[in-house]
Design an enzyme around this catalytic site. Structure first.
Site, PDB file in Angstrom:
ATOM      1  CD  GLU A 204     -37.136  28.619  38.676  1.00 30.70           C
ATOM      2  OE1 GLU A 204     -37.210  29.403  37.729  1.00 30.70           O
ATOM      3  OE2 GLU A 204     -36.872  28.981  39.833  1.00 30.70           O
ATOM      4  CD  GLU A 284     -33.048  37.301  39.457  1.00 30.18           C
ATOM      5  OE1 GLU A 284     -33.814  37.276  38.464  1.00 30.18           O
ATOM      6  OE2 GLU A 284     -33.201  36.552  40.432  1.00 30.18           O
ATOM      7  CE  LYS A 336     -36.812  34.658  43.982  1.00 34.64           C
ATOM      8  NZ  LYS A 336     -35.433  34.243  44.339  1.00 34.64           N
ATOM      9  NE  ARG A 365     -37.713  31.905  46.096  1.00 37.19           N
ATOM     10  CZ  ARG A 365     -36.951  32.262  47.137  1.00 37.19           C
ATOM     11  NH1 ARG A 365     -37.476  32.964  48.119  1.00 37.19           N
ATOM     12  NH2 ARG A 365     -35.654  31.949  47.197  1.00 37.19           N
ATOM     13  CE  LYS A 387     -36.421  34.733  38.301  1.00 31.15           C
ATOM     14  NZ  LYS A 387     -34.998  34.670  38.618  1.00 31.15           N
TER      15      LYS A 387
HETATM   16  C1  2PG Z   1     -34.244  32.963  41.778  1.00 27.20           C
HETATM   17  C2  2PG Z   1     -35.295  31.955  42.144  1.00 27.20           C
HETATM   18  C3  2PG Z   1     -36.295  31.727  41.061  1.00 27.20           C
HETATM   19  P1  2PG Z   1     -34.997  30.219  44.062  1.00 27.20           P
HETATM   20  O1  2PG Z   1     -33.080  32.810  42.114  1.00 27.20           O
HETATM   21  O2  2PG Z   1     -34.569  33.999  41.192  1.00 27.20           O
HETATM   22  O3  2PG Z   1     -35.677  31.449  39.826  1.00 27.20           O
HETATM   23  O4  2PG Z   1     -34.724  30.746  42.570  1.00 27.20           O
HETATM   24  O5  2PG Z   1     -36.454  30.182  44.258  1.00 27.20           O
HETATM   25  O6  2PG Z   1     -34.349  28.862  44.117  1.00 27.20           O
HETATM   26  O7  2PG Z   1     -34.319  31.200  44.972  1.00 27.20           O
HETATM   27 MG    MG Z   2     -32.579  34.934  41.437  1.00 23.03          MG
END
Ligand code: 2PG
Ligand code: MG
Length: 428
Positions: A204, A284, A336, A365, A387
């Site tokens: 990221e 989180e 998400k 993501r 984020k």
């Molecule tokens: C999270 C996400 C984004 P991932 O855990 O919040 O940072 O990660 O997309 O790998 O689930």
């Molecule tokens: Mg997360």
């Protein structure tokens, strides 16, 4: 009234070089929308199902089946419908709870592209179209990844994200400027401290440094905030995404680099200790996705002090968020869209969260593309926070740049500065 005339789909690449689904929707007035879906690495096991081909192509990660499902299964159900009818038809196309048959990646590509096409038909930005009114749009407070660990950085640290929140900034542009300064200063400090061989840009865009402890990462972040010229807490505060699901082993939370195994209570105590020492305002996934008892305890202990965000815990599911609200677990939800599968499903989660006084943090993501619909969604929903990773890597800057564009070109207000450096209650 316009209706869907044509849907096309194809396999594209995400920022990890893995295949992902893209779709184009054309309406009968000629308006069109294109969208590409993202993909997580530290995905929760209750997320909507991402359909992968298996086999040898792209190490099994191909999405040709999902692409074929768009044209063979979804398009026949959607062509001829008005855009507002499409999400319900997509939901009806796969009776499984999480789009296991058709693939949530197929469903989301169509849902997003239809929303884009509908916005174009109205001659409006996607943000304005989603807001559904003419009032000022809200630009969210950014949460910017500075140091990365966990599944995004080869396990460089146990904790997945160490983020800066420019709580004292007065505009979105200023918020990004401050965040970029902290990110660059963190790089300079890491180089000066001898991590020159290891200053890796993680998935990221954060720094993936092999620090000895999670505590050391928080210290480096504070050093970077101060060295960049900001007052920790008052101007730039800290958020962490513990992503604890990733390091739960046999009922214990394993800090591999420190060779320590913690119970839920011990991990909550550890995070509480970090909150005592550092200006952490948002935490989180402090515990794992199915550790509901632990989460209840965490909410009692940490909830009054910080924003407690459920990501793997709620997976943008109205059902799981409803359970959390009922049980008094967490006080904020990560949103998400691909965890849910539908734009309208994620919109429902935003509404449910607000009705219960939970804050909403819209999130990208770890596997993203240069597509920036997420920025429009966050603004159209008037979510208070976003984020999307760091200020490096183009799939990240695409989102920041779109928000900067909306600030320059649309009627907006910024969610900051936060009074007392703390997140504020959201209004619809
Ligand atoms: C999270 C996400 C984004 P991932 O855990 O919040 O940072 O990660 O997309 O790998 O689930
Ligand atoms: Mg997360």
């Amino acid at each position: 009234m316009t209706a869907v005339e044509k849907i096309q789909a194809w396999e594209a690449l995400d920022s990890r070089g893995r295949p992902t689904v893209a779709a184009r929707v054309v309406l009968d007035d000629g308006s069109e929308g294109v969208a590409t879906v993202p993909s997580g690495a530290s995905a929760g096991s209750h997320e909507a199902h991402e359909l992968r081909d298996g086999g040898s192509r792209y190490a099994g990660r191909g999405v040709r089946t999902a692409v074929a499902n768009i044209t063979a299964v979804l398009a026949p159900r959607v062509v001829g419908l008005e855009p507002a009818e499409v999400d319900a038809a997509l939901a009806a196309a796969d009776s499984s709870a999480s789009f296991t048959t058709v693939g949530a990646n197929a469903v989301l590509a169509v849902s997003l592209a239809v929303h884009r096409a509908a916005a174009a038909a109205h001659g409006r930005s996607l943000a304005r179209y989603l807001a559904g009114d003419d009032g000022p749009l809200l630009l969210p407070m950014p949460m910017v990844n500075i140091l990365s660990g966990g599944a995004h950085a080869g396990g460089a640290l146990d904790i997945q994200d160490f983020l800066a929140i420019p709580v004292g900034a007065a505009s979105f542009a200023e918020a990004i400027e401050w965040s970029g300064a902290v990110r660059d200063t963190a790089t300079r400090i890491a180089l000066a401290r001898g991590y020159g061989q290891a200053v890796l840009v993680a998935d990221e865009g954060g720094l993936g440094l092999p620090l000895e402890t999670n505590h050391a990462a928080l210290e480096l972040l504070i050093d970077a905030i101060e060295a960049a010229g900001y007052t920790p807490g008052a101007q730039v505060a800290i958020a962490i995404d513990v992503a604890a699901t990733q390091f739960l082993r046999d009922g214990r939370y394993r800090f591999a680099r420190e060779d320590r195994d913690l119970t839920s209570e011990q991990l909550v105590a550890e995070v509480g200790d970090w909150c005592d020492r550092f200006p952490i305002v948002s935490v989180e996934d402090v515990l794992a996705e199915d550790d509901w008892d632990g989460w209840r305890y965490a909410t009692e202990v940490l909830g009054p002090r910080v924003e407690l965000v459920g990501d793997d815990l709620f997976v943008t599911s109205p059902r799981l968020l409803g359970r959390g609200i009922g049980d008094g677990v967490a006080n904020s939800v990560l949103v998400k869209v691909n965890q849910n599968g539908l734009v309208s499903g994620a919109t429902d989660v935003i509404a449910l969260a607000r009705s219960a006084g939970y804050r909403t943090v819209v999130s990208a993501r770890s596997g993203e593309t240069e597509d920036s619909w997420l920025s429009d969604l966050s603004v159209g929903w008037r979510a208070g926070q976003i984020k999307v990773g760091s200020t490096h890597r183009s799939e990240r800057t695409a989102k920041w740049n779109r928000l900067l564009e909306l600030e320059a070109c649309e009627d907006t207000v910024f969610a900051g500065p936060w009074p007392d450096g703390r997140p504020v209650k959201e209004t619809a």
